[in-house]
Scaffold this motif. Sequence first.
Motif, short mmCIF file in Angstrom:
data_model
loop_
_atom_site.label_atom_id
_atom_site.label_comp_id
_atom_site.label_asym_id
_atom_site.label_seq_id
_atom_site.Cartn_x
_atom_site.Cartn_y
_atom_site.Cartn_z
N HIS A 1 21.50 58.57 52.63
CA HIS A 1 22.24 59.77 53.03
C HIS A 1 23.42 59.98 52.10
O HIS A 1 23.90 59.06 51.46
N GLU A 2 23.86 61.24 52.04
CA GLU A 2 25.04 61.65 51.29
C GLU A 2 25.80 62.65 52.14
O GLU A 2 25.19 63.51 52.78
N THR A 3 27.13 62.54 52.15
CA THR A 3 27.96 63.46 52.92
C THR A 3 28.99 64.09 52.00
O THR A 3 29.61 63.39 51.21
N TYR A 4 29.16 65.40 52.12
CA TYR A 4 30.12 66.13 51.32
C TYR A 4 30.97 67.02 52.23
O TYR A 4 30.42 67.73 53.06
N GLN A 5 32.27 66.98 52.03
CA GLN A 5 33.17 67.90 52.71
C GLN A 5 33.52 68.98 51.69
O GLN A 5 34.18 68.70 50.69
N GLU B 1 37.27 77.06 57.15
CA GLU B 1 37.91 76.58 55.91
C GLU B 1 37.03 75.64 55.11
O GLU B 1 37.20 75.50 53.91
N SER B 2 36.10 74.95 55.78
CA SER B 2 35.23 74.02 55.07
C SER B 2 33.95 73.79 55.86
O SER B 2 33.84 74.18 57.03
N VAL B 3 32.99 73.18 55.21
CA VAL B 3 31.72 72.81 55.83
C VAL B 3 31.40 71.38 55.39
O VAL B 3 31.65 71.01 54.25
N THR B 4 30.87 70.61 56.32
CA THR B 4 30.39 69.27 55.99
C THR B 4 28.90 69.38 55.72
O THR B 4 28.15 69.87 56.56
N VAL B 5 28.51 68.97 54.53
CA VAL B 5 27.10 69.00 54.13
C VAL B 5 26.59 67.57 54.18
O VAL B 5 27.17 66.67 53.57
N PHE B 6 25.52 67.37 54.94
CA PHE B 6 24.95 66.04 55.11
C PHE B 6 23.49 66.08 54.68
O PHE B 6 22.70 66.86 55.20
N LEU B 7 23.17 65.28 53.68
CA LEU B 7 21.79 65.12 53.22
C LEU B 7 21.32 63.75 53.68
O LEU B 7 22.04 62.76 53.50
N ILE B 8 20.15 63.69 54.27
CA ILE B 8 19.60 62.41 54.71
C ILE B 8 18.10 62.44 54.47
O ILE B 8 17.48 63.50 54.50
N GLY B 9 17.55 61.30 54.22
CA GLY B 9 16.12 61.26 54.01
C GLY B 9 15.57 59.86 54.05
O GLY B 9 16.29 58.87 54.23
N MET B 10 14.26 59.81 53.92
CA MET B 10 13.56 58.54 53.87
C MET B 10 12.49 58.63 52.80
O MET B 10 12.06 59.73 52.43
N ARG B 11 12.09 57.47 52.31
CA ARG B 11 11.04 57.41 51.30
C ARG B 11 10.01 56.40 51.74
O ARG B 11 10.34 55.25 52.08
N ALA B 12 8.76 56.83 51.75
CA ALA B 12 7.65 55.92 52.08
C ALA B 12 7.33 55.10 50.83
O ALA B 12 6.67 55.58 49.92
N ASN B 13 7.85 53.89 50.77
CA ASN B 13 7.64 53.04 49.61
C ASN B 13 6.26 52.39 49.61
O ASN B 13 5.70 52.14 48.55
N ARG B 14 5.75 52.11 50.78
CA ARG B 14 4.42 51.50 50.93
C ARG B 14 3.62 52.38 51.88
O ARG B 14 3.60 52.16 53.08
N TRP B 15 2.95 53.39 51.31
CA TRP B 15 2.26 54.40 52.10
C TRP B 15 1.21 53.81 53.03
O TRP B 15 0.87 54.39 54.04
N TRP B 16 0.68 52.64 52.69
CA TRP B 16 -0.34 52.02 53.53
C TRP B 16 0.25 51.44 54.83
O TRP B 16 -0.48 51.06 55.73
N LYS B 17 1.57 51.43 54.93
CA LYS B 17 2.24 51.01 56.17
C LYS B 17 2.57 52.26 57.00
O LYS B 17 3.68 52.44 57.48
N ALA B 18 1.56 53.10 57.18
CA ALA B 18 1.74 54.41 57.81
C ALA B 18 2.36 54.33 59.20
O ALA B 18 3.18 55.18 59.56
N ARG B 19 2.00 53.35 59.99
CA ARG B 19 2.53 53.26 61.35
C ARG B 19 4.05 53.07 61.33
O ARG B 19 4.78 53.72 62.05
N ARG B 20 4.52 52.19 60.47
CA ARG B 20 5.96 51.94 60.36
C ARG B 20 6.69 53.18 59.85
O ARG B 20 7.74 53.55 60.35
N ILE B 21 6.10 53.85 58.87
CA ILE B 21 6.70 55.06 58.31
C ILE B 21 6.77 56.16 59.38
O ILE B 21 7.80 56.82 59.52
N THR B 22 5.71 56.32 60.14
CA THR B 22 5.68 57.33 61.19
C THR B 22 6.74 57.06 62.25
O THR B 22 7.39 58.00 62.73
N ARG B 23 6.93 55.80 62.61
CA ARG B 23 7.95 55.47 63.61
C ARG B 23 9.34 55.85 63.13
O ARG B 23 10.14 56.42 63.88
#
Length: 168
Positions: free
Chosen positions: A114-118, A17-39
Amino acid sequence: MAQEVFPGRFTADIGRESVTVFLIGMRANRWWKARRITRVASSMTVMMRHLATHPGSGLLGSEQWFGRTTILLSYWESPEHLRRFAADKDSPHLGPWRTFMKQVAGSGDVGVWHETYQVPASGIEVVYNGMPLFGLAKATSHVPVGPRSNTAKQRMGSTAKTVPVPGA
């Protein structure tokens, strides 16, 4: 690895009858902090591996794109399944989330969202033309477009509400 491309037009039969759609993500705001972003990014890999080996989790399927802003599109059986996974102390989500909140949140180095939609089945319309298995059809059931699913209006379902177009 090459994916099989399905010539012709296909749609999804979600079988529910329905599906839950979940969008999630991350953004590397300071690319020079690569170790933190990778973690932060590697936490998602562990979560997706866990979900793939636990079919009762409620995850139906997912697609992911990488870049400065990484996006994961996932389909779930219900919002309850999604919340249960997020709050389960034995799943690989809660620990990394708490660590992120203590060590990264507020630093500005990495953003998460993240964003969630039913979505009721009557409000879903999908079509794939000359594509490999993808998206909702990959997560549920990939079926050829037929006489009763030839148009977007037919695929959306007879119970879908139409929105009047101004001036039409």
